[in-house]
Design a protein around this motif. Structure first.
Motif, PDB file in Angstrom:
ATOM      1  N   ALA A 153       0.842  -1.201   0.000  1.00  0.00           N
ATOM      2  CA  ALA A 153       0.000   0.000   0.000  1.00  0.00           C
ATOM      3  C   ALA A 153       0.876   1.249   0.000  1.00  0.00           C
ATOM      4  N   PRO A 154       1.368   1.634  -1.185  1.00  0.00           N
ATOM      5  CA  PRO A 154       2.264   2.798  -1.262  1.00  0.00           C
ATOM      6  C   PRO A 154       1.615   4.078  -0.737  1.00  0.00           C
ATOM      7  N   GLU A 155       0.271   4.106  -0.728  1.00  0.00           N
ATOM      8  CA  GLU A 155      -0.434   5.343  -0.352  1.00  0.00           C
ATOM      9  C   GLU A 155      -0.540   5.516   1.166  1.00  0.00           C
ATOM     10  N   ILE A 156      -0.205   4.473   1.935  1.00  0.00           N
ATOM     11  CA  ILE A 156      -0.318   4.575   3.399  1.00  0.00           C
ATOM     12  C   ILE A 156       1.044   4.910   3.989  1.00  0.00           C
ATOM     13  N   ARG A 157       1.060   5.935   4.856  1.00  0.00           N
ATOM     14  CA  ARG A 157       2.314   6.406   5.448  1.00  0.00           C
ATOM     15  C   ARG A 157       2.875   5.399   6.455  1.00  0.00           C
ATOM     16  N   THR A 158       4.210   5.374   6.533  1.00  0.00           N
ATOM     17  CA  THR A 158       4.875   4.526   7.521  1.00  0.00           C
ATOM     18  C   THR A 158       5.828   5.387   8.359  1.00  0.00           C
ATOM     19  N   ALA A 159       6.134   4.890   9.558  1.00  0.00           N
ATOM     20  CA  ALA A 159       7.025   5.598  10.478  1.00  0.00           C
ATOM     21  C   ALA A 159       7.918   4.578  11.175  1.00  0.00           C
ATOM     22  N   LEU A 160       9.215   4.880  11.202  1.00  0.00           N
ATOM     23  CA  LEU A 160      10.183   3.950  11.775  1.00  0.00           C
ATOM     24  C   LEU A 160      10.365   4.212  13.264  1.00  0.00           C
ATOM     25  N   LEU A 161      10.037   3.228  14.076  1.00  0.00           N
ATOM     26  CA  LEU A 161      10.286   3.317  15.518  1.00  0.00           C
ATOM     27  C   LEU A 161      11.705   2.839  15.812  1.00  0.00           C
ATOM     28  N   TYR A 162      12.402   3.584  16.685  1.00  0.00           N
ATOM     29  CA  TYR A 162      13.721   3.106  17.117  1.00  0.00           C
ATOM     30  C   TYR A 162      14.078   3.697  18.481  1.00  0.00           C
ATOM     31  N   MET A 163      14.898   2.937  19.210  1.00  0.00           N
ATOM     32  CA  MET A 163      15.300   3.312  20.571  1.00  0.00           C
ATOM     33  C   MET A 163      16.673   3.973  20.617  1.00  0.00           C
ATOM     34  N   GLU A 164      17.613   3.423  19.821  1.00  0.00           N
ATOM     35  CA  GLU A 164      19.011   3.844  19.931  1.00  0.00           C
ATOM     36  C   GLU A 164      19.317   4.914  18.891  1.00  0.00           C
ATOM     37  N   LYS A 165      20.499   5.507  19.016  1.00  0.00           N
ATOM     38  CA  LYS A 165      20.953   6.464  18.014  1.00  0.00           C
ATOM     39  C   LYS A 165      21.207   5.736  16.696  1.00  0.00           C
ATOM     40  N   LEU A 166      20.694   6.279  15.609  1.00  0.00           N
ATOM     41  CA  LEU A 166      20.973   5.737  14.281  1.00  0.00           C
ATOM     42  C   LEU A 166      21.875   6.718  13.538  1.00  0.00           C
ATOM     43  N   TYR A 167      22.651   6.199  12.590  1.00  0.00           N
ATOM     44  CA  TYR A 167      23.475   7.049  11.741  1.00  0.00           C
ATOM     45  C   TYR A 167      22.634   7.542  10.567  1.00  0.00           C
ATOM     46  N   ARG A 168      22.513   8.853  10.437  1.00  0.00           N
ATOM     47  CA  ARG A 168      21.712   9.461   9.360  1.00  0.00           C
ATOM     48  C   ARG A 168      20.345   8.782   9.203  1.00  0.00           C
ATOM     49  N   PRO A 169      19.529   8.823  10.256  1.00  0.00           N
ATOM     50  CA  PRO A 169      18.237   8.127  10.209  1.00  0.00           C
ATOM     51  C   PRO A 169      17.336   8.620   9.081  1.00  0.00           C
ATOM     52  N   TYR A 170      17.518   9.879   8.676  1.00  0.00           N
ATOM     53  CA  TYR A 170      16.704  10.464   7.600  1.00  0.00           C
ATOM     54  C   TYR A 170      17.003   9.796   6.256  1.00  0.00           C
ATOM     55  N   ASP A 171      18.296   9.454   6.012  1.00  0.00           N
ATOM     56  CA  ASP A 171      18.646   8.748   4.764  1.00  0.00           C
ATOM     57  C   ASP A 171      18.049   7.347   4.762  1.00  0.00           C
ATOM     58  N   TYR A 172      18.132   6.711   5.923  1.00  0.00           N
ATOM     59  CA  TYR A 172      17.559   5.367   6.086  1.00  0.00           C
ATOM     60  C   TYR A 172      16.044   5.416   5.858  1.00  0.00           C
ATOM     61  N   ALA A 173      15.393   6.396   6.460  1.00  0.00           N
ATOM     62  CA  ALA A 173      13.937   6.542   6.305  1.00  0.00           C
ATOM     63  C   ALA A 173      13.563   6.791   4.843  1.00  0.00           C
ATOM     64  N   ALA A 174      14.339   7.628   4.180  1.00  0.00           N
ATOM     65  CA  ALA A 174      14.064   7.935   2.769  1.00  0.00           C
ATOM     66  C   ALA A 174      14.184   6.664   1.924  1.00  0.00           C
ATOM     67  N   ARG A 175      15.196   5.839   2.229  1.00  0.00           N
ATOM     68  CA  ARG A 175      15.393   4.609   1.470  1.00  0.00           C
ATOM     69  C   ARG A 175      14.220   3.650   1.665  1.00  0.00           C
ATOM     70  N   LEU A 176      13.647   3.658   2.859  1.00  0.00           N
ATOM     71  CA  LEU A 176      12.505   2.785   3.153  1.00  0.00           C
ATOM     72  C   LEU A 176      11.173   3.443   2.787  1.00  0.00           C
ATOM     73  N   GLU A 177      11.248   4.652   2.194  1.00  0.00           N
ATOM     74  CA  GLU A 177      10.066   5.418   1.776  1.00  0.00           C
ATOM     75  C   GLU A 177       9.125   5.700   2.948  1.00  0.00           C
ATOM     76  N   ALA A 178       9.721   5.891   4.130  1.00  0.00           N
ATOM     77  CA  ALA A 178       8.927   6.206   5.316  1.00  0.00           C
ATOM     78  C   ALA A 178       8.601   7.696   5.335  1.00  0.00           C
ATOM     79  N   SER A 179       7.453   8.016   5.923  1.00  0.00           N
ATOM     80  CA  SER A 179       7.018   9.412   6.030  1.00  0.00           C
ATOM     81  C   SER A 179       7.517  10.081   7.301  1.00  0.00           C
ATOM     82  N   ALA A 180       7.867   9.253   8.301  1.00  0.00           N
ATOM     83  CA  ALA A 180       8.241   9.820   9.596  1.00  0.00           C
ATOM     84  C   ALA A 180       9.216   8.920  10.341  1.00  0.00           C
ATOM     85  N   LEU A 181       9.950   9.570  11.249  1.00  0.00           N
ATOM     86  CA  LEU A 181      10.798   8.881  12.219  1.00  0.00           C
ATOM     87  C   LEU A 181      10.116   8.983  13.575  1.00  0.00           C
TER      88      LEU A 181
END
Length: 245
Positions: A156-184
């Motif tokens: 469902a490309p039309e439904i937004r996704t958001a990545l949950l995480y606990m620890e520090k990630l390296y460049r989480p925005y690049d990772y989110a963009a690669r996964l086509e997520a709308s939010a962190l």
């Protein structure tokens, strides 16, 4: 200025038993603009709203959510553990929550609880339910299981996704963009001003969790987060009311 999303964590969970209809209804009365809840599957494949994979903490029963039928889950008391006033509150179905918020200007953050139990077919079921209720524009799907969110995005490309995480990630925005997520959706300690700004530059919002402290809410708003996940939506509502005048 677009509103800061005031996302009630498991409903108004500071004053009501978490993840019950009374908690969801109360959160809207307290000024929430969004509701966060946890989705699991009963043994007969129904989508139910409960946080823990086991029933002991909030439903006063032994065993696992996944091993109980919908009817068995519905017979449990999901309110008495919190306070006697709430005895008899039930574990809600996803449909009941959809019924409450459909057509309202309320964001619904559904967290797929499939990190420990890999609920087979859960993504298909949740997307089917969202489509059946015409909730595509109101829902954002989150999970600590990022592979599951990628699967949701494929279905469902039309439904937004958001990545949950606990620890520090390296460049989480690049990772989110690669996964086509709308939010962190980072844990409150894992978020920096630079990351919030860099994410926003890629069109990715940040909604940290779980913030109940006024000073921390203010600090995050100043950082540029687009939403805050909180147990106390009334506290955040009072704060954002000050901002909007």
């Amino acid at each position: 200025m677009k509103r800061i999303e005031n996302i009630a964590h498991r409903g108004a969970s500071a004053v009501c038993p978490e993840n019950t209809m009374v908690a969801f209804e109360r959160s809207l009365e307290l000024g929430a603009t969004g509701i966060e809840t946890d989705v699991q599957l009963s043994s007969d494949g129904r989508l139910v709203l409960i946080h823990d994979e086991t029933l002991s903490r909030t439903a006063g029963a032994e065993g696992w959510v996944k091993d109980k039928s919908f009817e068995e889950l519905r017979n449990l008391d999901a309110g008495a553990w919190f306070h006697a006033d709430f005895a008899g509150e039930r574990i809600p179905s996803l449909d009941e929550l959809f019924d409450l918020v459909r057509g309202k200007d309320i964001l619904l953050n559904l967290e797929l609880k499939n990190g420990i139990i890999s609920y087979k077919g859960m993504e298909e079921k949740i997307i089917q339910a969202i489509r059946d209720w015409d909730m595509e524009q109101q829902v954002i799907l989150s999970s600590f299981n990022h592979a599951s969110l990628v699967r949701c995005k494929r279905l469902a490309p039309e439904i937004r996704t958001a990545l949950l995480y606990m620890e520090k990630l390296y460049r989480p925005y690049d990772y989110a963009a690669r996964l086509e997520a709308s939010a962190l959706h980072p844990y409150k300690q894992a978020v920096t001003r630079e990351e919030v700004a860099a994410a926003l530059a890629q069109g990715i919002a940040t909604h940290p969790f779980t913030i109940n402290d006024l000073a921390k809410m203010q600090e995050l708003i100043d950082m540029g987060v687009k939403g805050i996940i909180t147990d106390v939506p009334d506290v955040l509502a009072a704060l954002t009311a000050v901002h909007s005048h």
